[in-house]
Design an enzyme around this catalytic site. Structure first.
Site, PDB file in Angstrom:
ATOM      1  N   TYR A 198       0.833  -1.210   0.000  1.00 32.10           N
ATOM      2  CA  TYR A 198       0.000   0.000   0.000  1.00 32.10           C
ATOM      3  C   TYR A 198       0.873   1.269   0.000  1.00 32.10           C
ATOM      4  CZ  TYR A 198      -2.934   3.739   1.764  1.00 32.10           C
ATOM      5  OH  TYR A 198      -3.552   4.957   1.921  1.00 32.10           O
ATOM      6  N   TYR A 233     -12.730  12.446  -0.830  1.00 34.55           N
ATOM      7  CA  TYR A 233     -12.793  12.427   0.634  1.00 34.55           C
ATOM      8  C   TYR A 233     -14.197  12.799   1.092  1.00 34.55           C
ATOM      9  CZ  TYR A 233      -7.725  12.584  -0.105  1.00 34.55           C
ATOM     10  OH  TYR A 233      -6.446  12.337  -0.528  1.00 34.55           O
TER      11      TYR A 233
HETATM   12  N1  GLU Z   1      -0.434   7.447   1.597  1.00 33.53           N
HETATM   13  C1  GLU Z   1      -1.437   8.303   2.167  1.00 33.53           C
HETATM   14  C2  GLU Z   1      -1.945   7.726   3.452  1.00 33.53           C
HETATM   15  O1  GLU Z   1      -2.060   6.526   3.542  1.00 33.53           O
HETATM   16  C3  GLU Z   1      -2.539   8.481   1.185  1.00 33.53           C
HETATM   17  C4  GLU Z   1      -3.567   9.445   1.664  1.00 33.53           C
HETATM   18  C5  GLU Z   1      -4.265  10.176   0.555  1.00 33.53           C
HETATM   19  O2  GLU Z   1      -3.686  10.561  -0.443  1.00 33.53           O
HETATM   20  O3  GLU Z   1      -5.482  10.360   0.733  1.00 33.53           O
HETATM   21  O4  GLU Z   1      -2.247   8.402   4.386  1.00 33.53           O
END
Ligand code: GLU
Length: 305
Positions: free
Chosen positions: A189, A241
């Site tokens: 991830y 979001y």
């Molecule tokens: N790598 C980031 C995290 O896991 C991604 C978050 C995003 O871009 O929303 O927090």
């Protein structure tokens, strides 16, 4: 069109002072908050760019729709959605709270961190290296960029500080949403989030979505239409979001945002759009990117509604 893009980018630059670059991943705090760029790739192959469209940034959550496509191709729809839901949350992208309270004990959707971590655990491969290689092959194909690489500094920065994601990973292992080794899943991830792109790369990915999973040049159907539709729908309802509803009203196209400052949009049958602006609002969306996209949507009538 070029005059319009230059003007929208110039106007949006003024807004960048209102936000902040992400700093919870220490390496991301090095970004220049004043950068703003856009690239448009039309499904007929025409390209338009303006501003800092060549500046590199890490893809972050813009990776989530692509990895979801891979997971769907690897496992089918039933298996994927037995491990992750398809409902918007209204909570921040890194929220942990609903993991325990949501009926079904699985993360709400694949566009938030918890859901994306569960999705990463579904990628097939004999080991993590092969899983990442398979993912990366799809990223390269969709972005039309065989030279994509991982920014190792951002990867290490996330790996060393990503304790909230780690907590969610272990919690989901307990729930049964994740099987296998949690640290390996998290590595996969964090790596997918640390792929370095520019506006052109994500505009090409958007164009692939706009073209319903067909290669723009050869016309080859690379991903089944059904999976493309699933992922575009999830982007529409959950991709921006906890501002996805507002984005649907103001811009009206499937999109995905990342804390590196990128936004990838797909305007069905018309174009892919990639914007970049690392100055973020409180919800994690690029302030300039949002402005560029809502202005452009008004001017070109992009909304699908
Ligand atoms: N790598 C980031 C995290 O896991 C991604 C978050 C995003 O871009 O929303 O927090």
């Amino acid at each position: 069109m070029q005059v319009l893009l230059d003007k929208i980018v110039e106007d949006s630059k003024k807004l960048t002072a209102k936000g902040k670059v992400a700093s919870y991943i220490p390496e991301l705090s090095k970004a220049d908050a004043s950068h703003v760029g856009i690239a448009i790739v039309q499904t007929n192959g025409k390209i338009r760019c303006a501003g800092d469209y060549m500046t590199k940034f890490t893809i972050q959550s813009v990776s989530k729709p692509i990895v979801l496509l891979q997971a769907l191709m690897d496992n089918g729809e039933e298996e994927v959605f037995s491990r992750v839901g398809m409902e918007p949350t209204g909570d921040p992208f890194n929220s942990i709270i609903r993991l325990e309270t949501f009926d079904g004990s699985k993360p709400l959707n694949p566009m938030i961190n918890a859901g994306a971590i569960a999705v990463s655990s579904l990628i097939k491969g004999k080991d993590n290296a092969e899983r990442f290689d398979r993912m990366m092959t799809l990223f390269k194909q969709l972005s039309n960029n065989p030279d994509l690489t991982v920014n190792e500094d951002v990867f290490m920065s996330e790996k060393l500080t990503g304790d909230r994601n780690r907590a969610m990973g272990y919690f989901m292992k307990d729930l049964g949403s994740i099987r296998g080794n949690v640290e390996e899943v998290l590595d996969l991830y964090f790596r997918q989030c640390s792929i370095e792109v520019n506006c052109m790369d994500i505009a090409n990915i958007g164009a692939f979505f706009a073209n319903h999973g067909r290669d723009l040049v050869t016309g080859e159907q690379i991903v089944p239409v059904r999976y493309m539709n699933i992922v575009k729908t999830v982007m529409m309802t959950c991709g921006m979001y906890d501002a996805s509803g507002e984005f649907a009203v103001n811009v009206g196209v499937p999109a995905k945002s990342g804390v590196g400052g990128g936004i990838m949009c797909a305007v069905p049958n018309r174009m892919g759009i990639g914007t970049f602006g690392p100055s973020l609002d409180k919800k994690g969306n690029s302030i300039a990117g949002l402005n560029v996209l809502s202005e452009l949507s008004k001017e070109l009538q992009l909304s699908i509604f």
